[in-house]
Design an enzyme around this catalytic site. Structure first.
Site, PDB file in Angstrom:
ATOM      1  N   SER A  12       0.804  -1.223   0.000  1.00 17.49           N
ATOM      2  CA  SER A  12       0.000   0.000   0.000  1.00 17.49           C
ATOM      3  C   SER A  12       0.839   1.276   0.000  1.00 17.49           C
ATOM      4  CB  SER A  12      -0.934  -0.011   1.210  1.00 17.49           C
ATOM      5  OG  SER A  12      -0.243   0.423   2.365  1.00 17.49           O
ATOM      6  N   HIS A  13       0.157   2.384   0.202  1.00 13.24           N
ATOM      7  CA  HIS A  13       0.838   3.667   0.360  1.00 13.24           C
ATOM      8  C   HIS A  13       0.890   4.095   1.824  1.00 13.24           C
ATOM      9  CE1 HIS A  13       0.019   4.996  -4.105  1.00 13.24           C
ATOM     10  NE2 HIS A  13       0.697   3.878  -4.000  1.00 13.24           N
TER      11      HIS A  13
END
Ligand SMILES: *[C@@H]1O[C@H](CO)[C@@H](O)[C@H](O)[C@H]1NC(C)=O
Ligand SMILES: *[C@@H]1O[C@H](CO)[C@@H](O)[C@H](O)[C@H]1NC(C)=O
Ligand SMILES: *[C@@H]1O[C@H](CO)[C@@H](O)[C@H](O)[C@H]1NC(C)=O
Ligand SMILES: *[C@@H]1O[C@H](CO)[C@@H](O)[C@H](O)[C@H]1NC(C)=O
Ligand SMILES: *[C@@H]1O[C@H](CO)[C@@H](O)[C@H](O)[C@H]1NC(C)=O
Ligand SMILES: *[C@@H]1O[C@H](CO)[C@@H](O)[C@H](O)[C@H]1NC(C)=O
Ligand SMILES: *[C@@H]1O[C@H](CO)[C@@H](O)[C@H](O)[C@H]1NC(C)=O
Ligand SMILES: *[C@@H]1O[C@H](CO)[C@@H](O)[C@H](O)[C@H]1NC(C)=O
Ligand SMILES: *[C@@H]1O[C@H](CO)[C@@H](O)[C@H](O)[C@H]1NC(C)=O
Ligand SMILES: *[C@@H]1O[C@H](CO)[C@@H](O)[C@H](O)[C@H]1NC(C)=O
Ligand SMILES: *[C@@H]1O[C@H](CO)[C@@H](O)[C@H](O)[C@H]1NC(C)=O
Length: 451
Positions: A280-281
Site C-alpha cells: 500500500s501507500h
C-alpha cells in the site's frame, strides 16, 4: 530578529488567507495548544464491542428472513436484492448465500435494523462503459459507486465475498486518467452498524468509502486487489473515511495499491488497530486541503498495532500547498484550509517500506521551492509516532523518515519516540529529513537535509 519577522509575516499571511467567511466557522483555528498528557486508548471504546457480539439479531428472533434467489448466470440480481431488503427491513435479515451477479446500481440507504448476511458471493458487472453513467456520482474527488448502503444499525457479515473484477478498469484507466471507476462498497449515512467477516476482491477503485456516518465498525475483512496485466490496480484504497465520526477498523488484512486506510476530510474519533497492510501507500491522514474554500478537519485518531509491508509509507500525513495548482488531469488541488490534530500512531512494524513516517505539506507537488512560496493552510498539531520497528526499502537510501512542513508555524507538537527503524545495511545508519518543525521531541535522527 529576521527570524521573528519572517514568522510573523507567515502568520499574518496565513491569517489573511483565512479571513474568508469559512474561517469563522472553525473555532479552534489557528491556535495551537499542547495537550497536558497524551491520550492512551488501551482497547477499542465501549460502544465498539467485538464483532461477534454485535451480530446478535436486532430483534430476537428475527422478525423476518428473506433469502435472495440468484436468477442465474448473466442475469442482474440487484432488483431481487433491493426487494428483499425492503421486505426484511425493520428487524429482519437478508440471506445472500448464492452466487449473484450485480449489474445495475442499488440505492440501499433506507435500511433500518437489518442484517445483510452474505455467505455467498456478489460479483459486479465489470463493463467499463456502462459504469461511466450508471453509478452514484460522489463529487468528492470525482468518485462513483455501484451502490450506497446506509440507515440505522445495518450489519453486513457472513463469510462471503464481494468482487469487483476490476481488471477491465485497471486496463482502461491506464490510458484514461479521468475514467470513472466505481468504489466497491460505499456506506452512506449510516448510524450504527458494521461490515465484518467478508472478503472484498479486485475493486476497480477504492475498496471502501464511509460517508456521513457515525458509530460504525469495520472488522475482520480481507481485501485483495491484484492486476494480472502490466497495468497496476491503482487507487485501490482499503478504507477511506469522509465526514464521519466514531469509527473503528480492526483485525483485517489488506493487499492493495494505494492507501491502506485514509482519513479524508472530516474524519473524527477513529480507531484503527491490528491490520496487516501489504503493497500500500500507508495509513494516511489525507490528502487534505485539496479544495479551495473548504475546511478539512481530521482529529482524534488512534492507530495501533499495524504491520506494513512492501509499501510507500508506514504512517503518513499529506496535505496540499497553500495555492491551487495541478500537476495532472486528476491530480489537482491546494489552498484548502483546516487542521490535523491529535493523531497517534502507536506500534507499527515496517518491512520494505520507503518511508516509515512521512509528513508533507507539499502534497501533489514535486517543486519544493513552489511549496515554500505557498505555505499550506492546513495546520498539523499534536501528533505522536511511537513504537515503530523494522527496515525500510532503501528507496531513499539511508533516509528512513521525512517530516517536512512548509513553514515553521504550521506543524506544532510533533513527537516521535522509540522509532527503531533501520535502513538496509548497505546504506548505513538511518536518518531523517526534518524541516520547519521543532525537532526536540522527534527522536528519529533529524540529520539529513531536506532539499
Ligand atoms: C473532476 O474532474 C474534472 C474533469 O477532469 C475536473 O475538472 C474537476 O476539477 C474534478 N473535480 C474534483 C472535485 O476533483
Ligand atoms: C475518459 O473517461 C471519461 C469519463 O468517462 C470520458 O468522458 C472521456 O471521454 C474518456 N477519454 C477518452 C480519451 O476516452
Ligand atoms: C451528508 O452531509 C452533507 C453535509 O452535511 C449533507 O449536505 C448531505 O445531505 C448529507 N447526506 C446524507 C445522506 O446524510
Ligand atoms: C496485532 O495484530 C495482529 C494482526 O495483524 C494480531 O495477530 C495480534 O494479536 C495483534 N496484537 C495485539 C496485541 O492485539
Ligand atoms: C504483497 O505486495 C507485494 C508488492 O506489491 C506483492 O508482490 C505480493 O504478492 C503481496 N503479497 C501478498 C501476500 O499479497
Ligand atoms: C468539515 O467541517 C468543517 C467545520 O465544521 C466545515 O466547515 C466543512 O464544510 C466540513 N467539510 C466537509 C467536506 O464536510
Ligand atoms: C485524542 O484522540 C483520542 C482518540 O480518539 C481521544 O480518545 C482523546 O480524547 C483525544 N484527546 C483530546 C485532547 O481531544
Ligand atoms: C509503546 O511504548 C511505550 C513505552 O515507550 C509503552 O508504554 C506502550 O505500551 C507501547 N505501546 C505498544 C502498543 O507497544
Ligand atoms: C519551481 O517553483 C519556482 C517558484 O515558483 C519556480 O521559479 C520554478 O521555475 C519551478 N521549477 C520548476 C522546475 O517548475
Ligand atoms: C547518508 O547517506 C549519505 C549519502 O547518500 C551520506 O552522505 C551521509 O553521510 C549518510 N548519513 C549517515 C548518518 O550515515
Ligand atoms: C537512528 O540512528 C540509530 C543509530 O545510528 C539507528 O540505529 C536508528 O535506526 C536510526 N533511526 C532512524 C529512525 O533512522
Amino acid at each position: 530578529m529576521v527570524h521573528v519577522k519572517s514568522i510573523i509575516s507567515v502568520l499574518v499571511s496565513t491569517l489573511s488567507l483565512c479571513a474568508s467567511a469559512d474561517f469563522t466557522t472553525l473555532p479552534f483555528y489557528p491556535a495551537p495548544s499542547v495537550p497536558a498528557a497524551w491520550p492512551k486508548i488501551p482497547t477499542v471504546p465501549a460502544w465498539a464491542v467485538p464483532s461477534t457480539d454485535r451480530h446478535k439479531p436486532p430483534h430476537s428472533p428475527y422478525r423476518k428472513q428473506c433469502k435472495v434467489k440468484a436468477r442465474g448466470p448473466g442475469l442482474d440480481d440487484i432488483p431481487n436484492i433491493i426487494e428483499a431488503a425492503r421486505k426484511c427491513n425493520h428487524g429482519g435479515r437478508v440471506i445472500l448465500d448464492e452466487e449473484y451477479y450485480a449489474a445495475s446500481p442499488a440505492d440501499l440507504t433506507f435500511l433500518e435494523d437489518v442484517d445483510l448476511v452474505l455467505s455467498g458471493k456478489i460479483t459486479w458487472n465489470n463493463d467499463v462503459q456502462y459504469w461511466q453513467n450508471a453509478g452514484f456520482f460522489i463529487p468528492y474527488q470525482n468518485q462513483t459507486s455501484y451502490w450506497l448502503i446506509g440507515g440505522n444499525n445495518v450489519n453486513i457479515y457472513g463469510g462471503g465475498e464481494i468482487s469487483g473484477e476490476g481488471q477491465t478498469f485497471y486496463d482502461a484507466f491506464a490510458s484514461n486518467a479521468t475514467l470513472l471507476r466505481p468504489i466497491l462498497l460505499v456506506i452512506y449515512g449510516a448510524r450504527g452498524g458494521s461490515v465484518s467477516n467478508i472478503k472484498l476482491s479486485d475493486g476497480p477503485s477504492w475498496f471502501n468509502l464511509l460517508i456521513n456516518s457515525s458509530n460504525f465498525i469495520y472488522d475482520n475483512l480481507h481485501m485483495n486487489a491484484v492486476s494480472l496485466s502490466s497495468n497496476v490496480a491503482k487507487n485501490t484504497d482499503g478504507i477511506d473515511i469522509y465526514r464521519s465520526d466514531n469509527i473503528v477498523f480492526s483485525n483485517s488484512v489488506i493487499n492493495n495499491g494505494d492507501d491502506c486506510v485514509s482519513f479524508k476530510p472530516n474524519s473524527t474519533h477513529i480507531i484503527v488497530s491490528n491490520l496487516a497492510c501489504n503493497g500500500s501507500h500507508g495509513i494516511s491522514v489525507g490528502s487534505l486541503g485539496q479544495y479551495e474554500n473548504e475546511i478539512d478537519i481530521v482529529e482524534n485518531v488512534y492507530v495501533s498495532n499495524i504491520s506494513m509491508s512492501n509499501a510507500q509509507n508506514g504512517a503518513r500525513i499529506k496535505v496540499w500547498t497553500g495555492t491551487a495548482a495541478g500537476t495532472s488531469a486528476n491530480y489537482n488541488g491546494g489552498d484548502g484550509a483546516g487542521i490535523v490534530r491529535n493523531i497517534t500512531y502507536d506500534g507499527m512494524t515496517v518491512n520494505n517500506v520507503d518511508y516509515a513516517i512521512q509528513v508533507t505539506q507539499c502534497y501533489g507537488q514535486s517543486n519544493l521551492t513552489f511549496c515554500a512560496e505557498h505555505p499550506s493552510r492546513m495546520l498539523i498539531q499534536d501528533v505522536l509516532f511511537e513504537n515503530f520497528s523494522g527496515t525500510t526499502s532503501g528507496k531513499y537510501k539511508n533516509i528512513t523518515t521525512s517530516i517536512v512542513c512548509s513553514a515553521p508555524n504550521l506543524c506544532t507538537n510533533l513527537q516521535a519516540d522509540n522509532i527503531d527503524v533501520a535502513s538496509p545495511a548497505k546504506y548505513g545508519a538511518g536518518q531523517s529529513q526534518c524541516k520547519n518543525v521543532d525537532t526536540t521531541s522527534l527522536h528519529v535522527n533529524c540529520t539529513a537535509s531536506a532539499a
